[in-house]
Enzyme design. Structure first.
Site, mmCIF file in Angstrom:
data_model
loop_
_atom_site.group_PDB
_atom_site.id
_atom_site.type_symbol
_atom_site.label_atom_id
_atom_site.label_comp_id
_atom_site.label_asym_id
_atom_site.label_seq_id
_atom_site.Cartn_x
_atom_site.Cartn_y
_atom_site.Cartn_z
ATOM 1 N N ARG A 79 83.282 66.386 72.725
ATOM 2 C CA ARG A 79 84.437 67.120 73.232
ATOM 3 C C ARG A 79 85.164 66.320 74.312
ATOM 4 N NH1 ARG A 79 81.446 72.598 74.936
ATOM 5 N NH2 ARG A 79 79.727 71.112 74.997
ATOM 6 N N LYS B 110 80.818 68.443 79.943
ATOM 7 C CA LYS B 110 79.427 68.737 80.309
ATOM 8 C C LYS B 110 79.084 68.215 81.691
ATOM 9 C CE LYS B 110 76.796 70.777 78.498
ATOM 10 N NZ LYS B 110 76.614 72.251 78.642
ATOM 11 N N TYR C 63 81.568 71.957 83.407
ATOM 12 C CA TYR C 63 80.378 72.806 83.315
ATOM 13 C C TYR C 63 79.289 72.137 84.143
ATOM 14 C CZ TYR C 63 82.444 75.369 79.413
ATOM 15 O OH TYR C 63 83.270 76.147 78.635
ATOM 16 N N HIS D 229 76.112 74.286 85.329
ATOM 17 C CA HIS D 229 74.839 74.981 85.034
ATOM 18 C C HIS D 229 73.748 74.600 86.042
ATOM 19 C CE1 HIS D 229 76.564 76.496 81.344
ATOM 20 N NE2 HIS D 229 76.883 75.283 80.981
ATOM 21 N N GLU E 43 81.674 77.481 84.383
ATOM 22 C CA GLU E 43 80.965 78.665 83.876
ATOM 23 C C GLU E 43 80.850 79.804 84.884
ATOM 24 O OE1 GLU E 43 79.509 75.798 84.557
ATOM 25 O OE2 GLU E 43 77.699 76.143 85.727
ATOM 26 N N ASP F 34 71.113 76.598 78.410
ATOM 27 C CA ASP F 34 71.876 75.843 79.424
ATOM 28 C C ASP F 34 71.694 76.443 80.810
ATOM 29 O OD1 ASP F 34 73.349 78.116 78.903
ATOM 30 O OD2 ASP F 34 75.237 77.076 78.508
#
Ligand SMILES: NC(=O)c1ccc[n+]([C@@H]2O[C@H](COP(=O)([O-])OP(=O)(O)OC[C@H]3O[C@@H](n4cnc5c(N)ncnc54)[C@H](O)[C@@H]3O)[C@@H](O)[C@H]2O)c1
Length: 367
Positions: A17, A76, A95, A97, A119, A269
């Protein structure tokens, strides 16, 4: 005044991505900002260097120069190889996490960087930057779960829809939010018998009324265990935003499943909501524990990069532009920060900012 926005290529395993499409980069450039794109960053999603150049971006082969921007946007969470690029005058938007990433959290804190997580960004509808990827991951979970049940892939050889005189596969979905709803819908589309589990009774009530599921179950451990024991496929999608995922299914409950049954834990995740789940990669997505096939890939939408990049870029771009405005005006990181970024700032100046991330790391410095 304007800033430079950096778009490095993703470095996670088989992650294809890209956070900004060329048209999104063009929008930022039209607002007066400079955009630096690492050469090849969009290739996996079908966006060439030439597309970014046409959009007005600088396409660079030196990744350090891309990370040298004022604001770096990525999909990511940064990988180990990228930690050296962190610095105190850098803002990161991706993101993260963090509740499941202690090493990344420590590296961010040590560097003094300001880091905003997709997120945990919240609006009146929920989690607008998580939702597009949860939608894709949920759809994918039904597909992956169904194909994992094939004996050719190590599953029990159960077909989701059954056959005349043979009942359908039993599917249990844990957490009926964005990902869970799409997973349940995919499984229903294949004519499986689907039970939705949640702590939110209102959410279950809506499904109950609409008849979208075969059964609903409040998330109470012993009762969930009865469904899990009978299930051919369990899909984990339970989330408490920012926090480590709630543990919904115990190891004993997984061990009670028939051999060849399948677990897909999307919540991995955030640490996973099924006790036997541990992170896997797109290169090596599955393992078997207690005779049950586990698929616990942390970047499921990364295998549908064309759709996922367009969906993510559309959601991220308006927030990114507000963040850029706040950096220009000096409001970023203050109480006057744009409300559009509510809940997103996780780390700032060596301290944890988000309450759920603070709770996951009580020993670290809190803002
Ligand atoms: N692995 C991947 O590639 C991938 C991709 C996208 C999203 N995700 C993850 O999927 C998970 C779900 O995301 P979402 O956007 O659907 O979240 P969401 O907030 O829309 O839904 C989460 C649901 O879980 C429920 N829940 C909370 N505690 C529970 C419990 N103890 N038992 C049962 N249900 C409980 C909530 O009430 C809510 O309905 C997140 O961890 C997200 O990060 C993973």
């Amino acid at each position: 005044m304007a800033i430079t926005i950096g778009l490095p290529a993703e470095s996670k395993d088989r992650e294809r991505r890209v956070a900004l499409t060329p048209s999104a980069a063009h929008t930022a450039i039209e607002r007066g900002h400079a955009v630096r794109v690492e050469s090849g960053a969009g290739d996996g999603a079908g966006f060439s260097d030439a597309d970014y150049k046409t959009a007005g971006a600088d396409v660079l082969t030196d990744v350090a120069e891309v990370w040298g921007a004022d604001l770096v946007v990525n999909v990511k969470e940064p990988q180990h190889s990228e930690f050296p690029y962190f610095r105190s005058d850098l803002t990161l938007f991706a993101y993260l996490h963090l509740a499941a990433e202690p090493e990344l959290t420590a590296a961010l804190l040590e560097s003094g960087i300001r880091a905003y997580a997709f997120e945990t960004l919240t609006d009146r509808h929920g989690l607008p930057l998580l939702a597009p990827m949860s939608e894709i991951a949920g759809r994918a979970a039904a597909i992956v779960g169904a194909s994992s049940l094939s004996s050719a892939n190590g599953g029990s050889g159960t077909l989701m829809g059954g056959a005349a005189g043979v009942p359908p596969a039993k599917v249990v979905v844990l957490g009926m939010g964005v990902a869970g709803r799409m997973a349940a819908r995919g499984a229903k589309g294949l004519d499986a018998h689907v039970t939705g589990v949640d702590v939110d009774l209102q959410r279950l009530y809506e499904h109950h009324l609409a008849g979208t599921l075969d059964a609903t179950q409040v998330s109470e451990p012993a009762l969930v265990g009865e469904h899990v024991r009978e299930a051919d496929l369990v899909i984990g999608a339970a989330l408490v935003p920012g926090a480590r995922a709630p543990m919904v299914v115990s190891e004993e409950q997984v061990a009670s499943m028939r051999p060849g049954s399948v677990v897909v834990d999307l919540a991995i995740d955030q640490g996973g909501c099924i006790a036997t789940a541990r992170p896997t990669s797109l290169s090596e997505p599955t393992y078997i524990e207690h005779g049950v096939l586990h698929y616990c890939v942390t970047n499921v939408p990364g295998q549908f990069p064309r759709t996922a990049s367009k969906a993510l870029s559309a959601a991220v771009t308006p927030k990114l532009l507000r963040l850029a405005d706040d950096l220009v005006s000096g409001k970023a990181g203050t109480d006057d920060e744009s409300p559009v970024l509510a809940g997103a700032r996780n780390v700032d100046g060596g301290a944890l900012v988000h309450p759920a991330v603070q709770a996951a790391f009580p020993e670290e410095r809190h803002a």
